[in-house]
Scaffold this motif. Structure first.
Motif, PDB file in Angstrom:
ATOM      1  N   TRP A 104       0.843  -1.212   0.000  1.00  0.00           N
ATOM      2  CA  TRP A 104       0.000   0.000   0.000  1.00  0.00           C
ATOM      3  C   TRP A 104       0.864   1.243   0.000  1.00  0.00           C
ATOM      4  O   TRP A 104       0.637   2.180  -0.764  1.00  0.00           O
ATOM      5  CB  TRP A 104      -0.891   0.034   1.240  1.00  0.00           C
ATOM      6  N   ASN A 171      -8.130  -0.114 -13.145  1.00  0.00           N
ATOM      7  CA  ASN A 171      -7.454  -1.006 -12.215  1.00  0.00           C
ATOM      8  C   ASN A 171      -5.947  -0.971 -12.414  1.00  0.00           C
ATOM      9  O   ASN A 171      -5.258  -1.968 -12.273  1.00  0.00           O
ATOM     10  CB  ASN A 171      -7.977  -2.437 -12.380  1.00  0.00           C
ATOM     11  N   ASN A 249     -10.952   4.675  -5.294  1.00  0.00           N
ATOM     12  CA  ASN A 249     -11.916   3.587  -5.147  1.00  0.00           C
ATOM     13  C   ASN A 249     -12.585   3.268  -6.482  1.00  0.00           C
ATOM     14  O   ASN A 249     -12.966   2.129  -6.738  1.00  0.00           O
ATOM     15  CB  ASN A 249     -12.958   3.990  -4.101  1.00  0.00           C
ATOM     16  N   LEU A 252      -9.389   1.538  -8.715  1.00  0.00           N
ATOM     17  CA  LEU A 252      -8.737   0.312  -8.255  1.00  0.00           C
ATOM     18  C   LEU A 252      -9.737  -0.657  -7.634  1.00  0.00           C
ATOM     19  O   LEU A 252     -10.509  -0.288  -6.755  1.00  0.00           O
ATOM     20  CB  LEU A 252      -7.661   0.648  -7.220  1.00  0.00           C
ATOM     21  N   ALA A 254      -9.865  -4.091  -5.472  1.00  0.00           N
ATOM     22  CA  ALA A 254      -8.965  -4.904  -4.661  1.00  0.00           C
ATOM     23  C   ALA A 254      -8.812  -6.294  -5.265  1.00  0.00           C
ATOM     24  O   ALA A 254      -9.790  -6.905  -5.689  1.00  0.00           O
ATOM     25  CB  ALA A 254      -9.507  -5.015  -3.241  1.00  0.00           C
ATOM     26  N   GLY A 258      -5.621  -7.762  -1.634  1.00  0.00           N
ATOM     27  CA  GLY A 258      -5.670  -6.302  -1.523  1.00  0.00           C
ATOM     28  C   GLY A 258      -4.323  -5.619  -1.688  1.00  0.00           C
ATOM     29  O   GLY A 258      -4.169  -4.473  -1.289  1.00  0.00           O
ATOM     30  N   LEU A 261      -3.829  -1.947  -3.670  1.00  0.00           N
ATOM     31  CA  LEU A 261      -4.536  -0.729  -3.276  1.00  0.00           C
ATOM     32  C   LEU A 261      -3.562   0.383  -2.883  1.00  0.00           C
ATOM     33  O   LEU A 261      -2.376   0.136  -2.665  1.00  0.00           O
ATOM     34  CB  LEU A 261      -5.444  -1.041  -2.080  1.00  0.00           C
ATOM     35  N   LEU A 265      -7.182   3.344   0.788  1.00  0.00           N
ATOM     36  CA  LEU A 265      -8.132   2.278   0.448  1.00  0.00           C
ATOM     37  C   LEU A 265      -7.892   1.045   1.301  1.00  0.00           C
ATOM     38  O   LEU A 265      -8.830   0.404   1.788  1.00  0.00           O
ATOM     39  CB  LEU A 265      -7.989   1.890  -1.021  1.00  0.00           C
ATOM     40  N   SER A 269     -10.348  -0.705   3.908  1.00  0.00           N
ATOM     41  CA  SER A 269     -10.779  -2.100   3.806  1.00  0.00           C
ATOM     42  C   SER A 269     -10.529  -2.830   5.126  1.00  0.00           C
ATOM     43  O   SER A 269     -11.296  -3.705   5.514  1.00  0.00           O
ATOM     44  CB  SER A 269     -10.055  -2.801   2.657  1.00  0.00           C
TER      45      SER A 269
END
Lengths: 314, 313
Positions: A104, A171, A249, A252, A254, A258, A261, A265, A269
């Motif tokens: 992340w 994505n 959001n 992307l 997940a 995940g 992300l 995000l 989550s």
């Protein structure tokens, strides 16, 4: 105290004047005593207010930091725990090992960094042109910039979705960079342009007279001088990206664990899990917030001077 | 001003203009186009031009959510602004009081919320408001017994108050800085003169401080009104626009941006009406642009100031 001086002086007045003067002084003294008491009470009030505001300002920070070191038995309870009963680093370990925290952070750094870069690269020469050249459509461009500044990218959600779909960037972190760049370009351009407006033009004129091309003047003279404004614009762009949720959001989705992300995000989550892992959430928040806040505090003065020269000062 | 060839000007401007045409202008124009069609998820293959029908439905239809959502948002803006001004003014006055010891220390502490990344702190606040395990209710239980609990995010009014509190927490430091700057530029002789003329602290505040601070406050207030009006992140991360009381009405914290977002990406929306939402977007944009022009008309430099504030929206 200087307040005593006038009274002492009044005592030396001739007898004839004494009574009314004394009366007046007494009344004045009385009023001052009340005012003094008022000031002291006021001072206590100011301190009390500052303490209340301190609690308000710091409580979220404090709570999340202590929660990050606390075990689950401290967090899933209806009683208040302000100190971790069993001090543990387990939450930090889990955050790094079981959650894709590093992914992340990496994704967010990549997106924000590329956005800042794209914002600067695409806008700086344009900002220079707007600041230094006069041409038909200049006023229109400035006005358009001001209007675009008012347009939050979120309003064009559908259009952005279709645009990224057509470019096969859904994505994909680069798709996010592209959308974020829209806001970044406008902001960077405006900030740089106002900074350049305040920069003396003589150096460039001299360079042109000496046979430099406009591009050489821009590259070798203006860019080095504009570094503070560029740095500020980059930092703001960067920090805006850190917090952006809605467009991220949208772009992307997940994957299984995940790991694709951005940070906000991922954190979200974590929280929307059936059983929110508060401890891990707290640890992850601390890990990311701390460096950002340190940067902010060290850069704060620089921010203000960079923007002040960019036209904020009044 | 530099005299150069037209070719050079074009070369300098080109990268920016091309990029802006693609990622700034095209999405807006396309949204404008969509707003005149009946494009929705179900008829994405054969949608058609329907003129201003979407706008008519948005603005004049009785079951349109536009005005309820707009009022709700404006109420939020007004309540937040009043709180910003009061808290910002009080903190700035306290930090400008030379009799207070340790001013740099207080200043750092009171400005700390500004430095925090707002998205993360929104999630932290959501944690604080949690009914069972949230510390706010835990503190209440210390004083009022075990059965105590404020349903912060479950009750519409309380959820509204909760997002106001969070926004105040996030935004008051901006006002503190702006007001403190203005306060520090008031010459000390004015205070002396007012004191000699017999002005009390309130009169001094009312007739000296306030008029001198107002010019700095107006742009800050307009800017904050605009950012609060279009606030999405903070509120969405805490409430998702809820709590929803009835399926027919928007949620209590469903402000304009959140409403729009939920109508397109919300889990309960089976057939998003992109055309209708585009009309909603364009109407909002018109409002925002008008506000921005109003702001810049007042001799302020909103774009720069917004950068100053940006780090935390």
């Amino acid at each position: 105290m200087s307040q005593k001086l006038p009274t002492a002086a009044l005592e030396k007045q001739p007898a004839a004047f004494r009574t009314p003067a004394r009366e007046r002084a007494k009344r004045l003294q009385g009023r001052r005593a009340v005012a003094g008491l008022g000031t002291r009470l006021g001072l206590v009030g100011v301190y009390a207010f500052l303490v209340v505001m301190t609690i308000f300002a710091l409580f979220p920070f404090y709570y999340v930091v202590q929660a990050s070191f606390a075990g689950a038995q401290n967090l899933y309870t209806t009683d208040l725990h302000l100190f971790p009963a069993h001090f543990t680093f387990a939450n930090y370990l889990t955050a790094f090992t079981q959650e894709p925290l590093l992914n992340w952070i990496g994704n967010t750094l990549l997106v924000c960094g590329l956005t800042a870069l794209c914002g600067l690269v695409c806008s700086t020469s344009g900002a220079y042109a707007l600041a230094r050249f006069r041409f038909a459509g200049r006023e229109l461009t400035l006005r358009a910039l001001l209007t675009l500044q008012a347009f939050p990218g979120l309003l064009a959600l559908t259009a952005y979705y279709l645009l990224l779909n057509a470019l096969h960037l859904l994505n994909n972190l680069l798709g996010l960079v592209l959308i974020y760049s829209a806001g970044a370009i406008v902001f960077c351009c405006w900030n740089t342009k106002t900074y350049l407006d305040a920069l003396p033009i003589e150096l460039e004129q001299a360079a042109l007279v000496d046979g430099a091309t406009p591009f050489q003047a821009f590259w070798h003279i203006v860019l080095p001088l504009a570094t503070p404004a560029l740095a500020v614009a980059a930092l703001f762009t960067f920090m805006t990206g850190w917090n952006e949720f809605a467009l991220a959001n949208l772009v992307l989705n997940a994957n299984a664990n995940g790991s694709n992300l951005t940070f906000i995000l991922g954190l979200y989550s974590l929280q929307s899990d059936f059983r929110t892992p508060w401890g891990i959430f707290a640890a992850a928040s601390v890990i990311v917030s701390l460096p950002l806040m340190v940067i902010f505090f060290f850069a704060q003065r620089y921010f203000r001077s960079g923007l002040a020269q960019g036209g904020l000062a009044n | 001003m530099l005299r150069v060839k037209r070719r050079t000007i074009v070369a300098f401007l080109l990268p920016m203009l091309v990029m802006m045409a693609v990622i700034n202008l095209w999405p807006i124009l396309y949204t404008l186009y969509l707003s005149t069609t009946n494009y929705s998820e179900f008829n994405s293959d054969n949608y058609r031009f329907i003129g201003l029908e979407n706008y008519r439905q948005l603005l004049f239809s009785l079951d349109s959510d536009f005005f309820p959502v707009l009022w709700q948002t404006l109420l939020y803006v007004v309540v937040c602004l009043v709180c910003f001004l009061i808290v910002g003014m009080l903190t700035a006055l306290a930090l400008n009081n030379p009799r207070i010891k340790g001013l740099p220390f207080w200043r750092v502490i009171l400005l700390l919320p500004w430095a925090a990344p707002s998205g993360i702190t929104a999630l932290i606040w959501k944690f604080l408001f949690q009914y069972d395990f949230g510390p706010l209710n835990q503190i209440g239980r210390l004083f009022f017994g075990q059965q105590f609990g404020i349903p912060w995010l479950l009750n519409p009014t309380l959820a509204f108050i909760a997002v106001v509190i969070v926004n105040v927490w996030l935004s008051y430091p901006f006002f503190t800085v702006v007001i403190l700057g203005a306060l520090q530029s008031i010459p000390g002789e004015l205070r002396e003169a007012a004191r000699i003329d017999g002005a009390g602290p309130w009169q001094y505040f009312r007739h000296v401080t306030l008029p001198l601070v107002t010019p700095a406050l107006i742009p800050a207030a307009i800017l904050s009104a605009i950012t609060t009006f279009q606030m999405f992140n903070t509120v969405f991360l805490i409430t998702q626009g809820g709590p929803v009381v009835s399926a027919l009405k928007p949620g209590a914290t469903e402000f304009v941006m959140i409403y729009m977002y939920n109508r397109i990406l919300g889990a309960s929306v089976a057939n998003p009406h992109y055309g209708f939402i585009a009309a909603f977007s364009i109407t909002l944009f018109a409002l925002l642009a008008a506000l921005t022009y109003l702001g810049s008309g007042l001799g302020t430099r909103l774009p720069e100031l917004s950068g100053f504030r940006e780090a935390r929206t």
